[in-house]
Design an enzyme around this catalytic site. Structure first.
Site, PDB file in Angstrom:
ATOM      1  N   SER A   1       0.840  -1.194   0.000  1.00 40.01           N
ATOM      2  CA  SER A   1       0.000   0.000   0.000  1.00 40.01           C
ATOM      3  C   SER A   1       0.866   1.231   0.000  1.00 40.01           C
ATOM      4  O   SER A   1       2.031   1.207   0.414  1.00 40.01           O
ATOM      5  CB  SER A   1      -0.928   0.008   1.220  1.00 40.01           C
ATOM      6  OG  SER A   1      -0.159   0.021   2.412  1.00 40.01           O
TER       7      SER A   1
ATOM      8  N   THR B   1       0.373   5.929  -0.282  1.00 44.21           N
ATOM      9  CA  THR B   1      -0.419   7.038   0.224  1.00 44.21           C
ATOM     10  C   THR B   1      -1.842   7.020  -0.312  1.00 44.21           C
ATOM     11  O   THR B   1      -2.786   7.349   0.393  1.00 44.21           O
ATOM     12  CB  THR B   1       0.258   8.367  -0.163  1.00 44.21           C
ATOM     13  OG1 THR B   1       1.623   8.311   0.243  1.00 44.21           O
ATOM     14  CG2 THR B   1      -0.421   9.534   0.518  1.00 44.21           C
ATOM     15  N   TYR B   2      -2.001   6.633  -1.559  1.00 48.54           N
ATOM     16  CA  TYR B   2      -3.310   6.727  -2.212  1.00 48.54           C
ATOM     17  C   TYR B   2      -3.876   5.388  -2.646  1.00 48.54           C
ATOM     18  O   TYR B   2      -5.030   5.333  -3.053  1.00 48.54           O
ATOM     19  CB  TYR B   2      -3.200   7.620  -3.456  1.00 48.54           C
ATOM     20  CG  TYR B   2      -2.762   9.015  -3.129  1.00 48.54           C
ATOM     21  CD1 TYR B   2      -3.672   9.959  -2.690  1.00 48.54           C
ATOM     22  CD2 TYR B   2      -1.417   9.367  -3.209  1.00 48.54           C
ATOM     23  CE1 TYR B   2      -3.269  11.230  -2.358  1.00 48.54           C
ATOM     24  CE2 TYR B   2      -1.011  10.645  -2.885  1.00 48.54           C
ATOM     25  CZ  TYR B   2      -1.935  11.584  -2.460  1.00 48.54           C
ATOM     26  OH  TYR B   2      -1.534  12.838  -2.121  1.00 48.54           O
ATOM     27  N   ALA B   3      -3.087   4.343  -2.602  1.00 51.71           N
ATOM     28  CA  ALA B   3      -3.534   3.101  -3.216  1.00 51.71           C
ATOM     29  C   ALA B   3      -3.131   1.886  -2.398  1.00 51.71           C
ATOM     30  O   ALA B   3      -2.146   1.908  -1.650  1.00 51.71           O
ATOM     31  CB  ALA B   3      -2.953   2.978  -4.623  1.00 51.71           C
TER      32      ALA B   3
ATOM     33  N   VAL C   1      -2.631  -2.372  -3.133  1.00 55.53           N
ATOM     34  CA  VAL C   1      -2.504  -3.332  -4.226  1.00 55.53           C
ATOM     35  C   VAL C   1      -2.805  -4.732  -3.705  1.00 55.53           C
ATOM     36  O   VAL C   1      -2.271  -5.155  -2.670  1.00 55.53           O
ATOM     37  CB  VAL C   1      -1.088  -3.291  -4.848  1.00 55.53           C
ATOM     38  CG1 VAL C   1      -0.991  -4.268  -6.018  1.00 55.53           C
ATOM     39  CG2 VAL C   1      -0.764  -1.880  -5.321  1.00 55.53           C
TER      40      VAL C   1
ATOM     41  N   ASP D   1      10.064  18.353 -20.786  1.00 57.95           N
ATOM     42  CA  ASP D   1       9.895  19.770 -21.048  1.00 57.95           C
ATOM     43  C   ASP D   1       8.524  20.263 -20.607  1.00 57.95           C
ATOM     44  O   ASP D   1       8.090  21.328 -20.995  1.00 57.95           O
ATOM     45  CB  ASP D   1      10.101  20.069 -22.542  1.00 57.95           C
ATOM     46  CG  ASP D   1       9.165  19.251 -23.422  1.00 57.95           C
ATOM     47  OD1 ASP D   1       8.362  18.476 -22.881  1.00 57.95           O
ATOM     48  OD2 ASP D   1       9.241  19.403 -24.653  1.00 57.95           O
TER      49      ASP D   1
END
Length: 473
Positions: free
Chosen positions: A22, A24-26, A28, A130
């Site tokens: 795991s 911060t956001y997900a 698995v 860029d």
């Protein structure tokens, strides 16, 4: 579809089982397709409630990028779905776990293993650097699964309430300080990951969030620990990646061309073929009696034999190649003694000319100093195990002598100086080859069967037969 509860979420067409990792956001999960094939996949579940509008847009951009990437060092995105609670990224399953776990379970990675990560990064399809938005598809040893690195880099570091977002340990100072930033933040993140791989913790390891933020915002130069010892090139790359000022940070072009990354010698299906081609030339020159030409060819061949050994997964083939490499190293050592004796003779023959050059340099203190450094290099070369020190002195001396040669007026002194520079350059190049050969020999000898075989893909049979390798003279 439903994504609530303490266990794995439910997703149409898949059975989600153990949690793989795991961020911060997900989170698995390992999962199985319900269809007949029972394909094993990894499903990355991103909670919608953790995302603001910009984050959703960035996640969609990540999905679009990953959908178009087919690369052996980047986990494949197969599909994506969503429900009221989560967005689900259905990805290729790799049994080795995520990069973070790979590092943490080993605590510290050997420099040669960390280099493989950097080489695979150099071979990955990074976008053009860029644009303001940054995306870093962290490449992994085949068999490793990323969890949160790429997505964290795509997040806005601050939400509407100015709360730090993403993975701050990997964020460049210009992101945390709310200054304008561009894709060079990815190079900083690469530096943090490399630092963590080599030293066992990130450069801003902290006991609290406030301490972490203070370290990131500080202007202090990041100092590299003295232990474990690293090669000069490795330390140089780390220091240039972890440059706080993005305008002074290493460029993408220079990163890809850096000698420590050494993309030319990345383990691949071509490594053994390239080594074989070089060793055939070496043996031919050896048989012709051209030992000075044969020695560097043996050394260059060893530079490809070592990555070939890393790439090979069949134990018998690996041992057979190592046996051949041992023969080439032994012959190269014999040639080293022959060529070294010849080179020393050349240097001794130049002693009178060198003494004359010193006499003619009485009005050139810089020239006298550079010649003294060259003499110190020759003396250091006679000491056992001091090849690198001698090479450093030769290079320092040559840096000065080449500048002086360019400014020297035509005449006898210029002729003597030109000859001395040629002799010293030949000696420095010879030492470079010896150092590389010693490193390749040591690495080949220390390469055990488990070094990278647990995380490389199965050999596809493209390496060719080791039986075709010629015997040294």
């Amino acid at each position: 579809m439903a994504g609530s509860g303490w266990g794995p979420p439910r997703l149409d067409g898949f059975i989600l089982t153990e949690r793989l990792g795991s961020g911060t956001y997900a989170t698995v999960y390992k999962a199985y397709a319900k269809k007949d094939t029972r394909e094993v996949v990894a499903i990355k579940c991103v909670a919608k409630k953790s995302l603001n509008k910009a984050s959703v847009e960035n996640l969609l951009t990540e999905i679009e990028i990953l959908k178009g990437i087919r690369h052996p060092h980047i986990v494949q995105l197969k599909d994506f779905q969503w429900d009221n609670d989560n967005i689900y990224l259905i990805m290729e399953f790799c049994a080795g776990g995520d990069l973070s776990r790979f590092i943490h379970t080993r605590r510290i990675l050997p420099e040669k293993v960390a280099r493989v990560f950097m080489q695979q990064l150099g071979k990955s399809p990074l976008p053009q650097p860029d644009t303001r938005d940054s995306f870093l598809p962290i490449p992994l040893l085949p068999g490793l699964l990323p969890t949160d690195f790429g997505f964290a880099q795509h997040m806005s570091p601050w939400d509407e309430k100015h709360v730090l977002r993403g993975s701050p340990l990997y964020m460049a100072p210009e992101m945390v300080c709310q200054r304008q930033y561009d894709a060079r933040v990815d190079l900083w993140s690469v530096g943090v990951i490399l630092y963590e791989a080599l030293f066992g913790q990130p450069p801003f390891a902290s006991r609290s969030f406030s301490e972490l933020e203070e370290k990131i915002r500080s202007n202090r130069v990041i100092e590299l620990p003295l232990r474990p010892p690293l090669s000069r090139d490795c330390r140089d790359l780390l220091q240039r990646l972890l440059e706080r000022d993005p305008s002074h940070r290493i460029s993408f072009q220079d990163f890809f061309a850096h000698p420590w990354v050494d993309l030319e010698h990345m383990p691949s299906g071509e490594s053994l073929a390239r080594a074989t081609a070089l060793v055939v030339q070496a043996v031919r020159k050896d048989q012709e009696g051209d030992f000075a030409a044969a020695l560097p060819l043996y050394c260059k061949a060893l530079d490809f034999f070592v990555p070939a050994l890393h790439y090979e997964v069949d134990a018998q083939r690996k041992e057979a190649i190592k046996a051949k490499v041992g023969q080439y190293v032994s012959r190269a050592e014999e040639l080293k003694a022959i060529v070294s004796s010849s080179n020393q003779a050349v240097l001794r023959q130049g002693t009178s000319a060198r003494d004359l050059l010193r006499e003619m340099a009485h009005d050139k203190p810089r020239l006298l100093t550079a010649l003294e450094v060259a003499s110190a290099a020759m003396a250091r070369e006679e000491e056992v195990g001091k090849e690198q020190d001698a090479l450093d002195l030769y290079q320092h001396s040559l840096g000065e002598l080449l500048l002086l040669l360019a400014a020297e007026a035509p005449g006898r002194r210029r002729e003597l100086l030109h000859t001395e520079v040629q002799n010293l350059m030949a000696r420095a190049e010879y030492l470079k080859e010896q150092i590389k050969m010693k490193e390749a020999h040591w690495e080949a000898e220390s390469l055990d069967k488990e070094s990278l075989s647990e995380s490389v893909r199965t050999c596809d049979g493209t390496l060719g037969c080791f039986c075709s390798l010629p015997a040294p003279s």
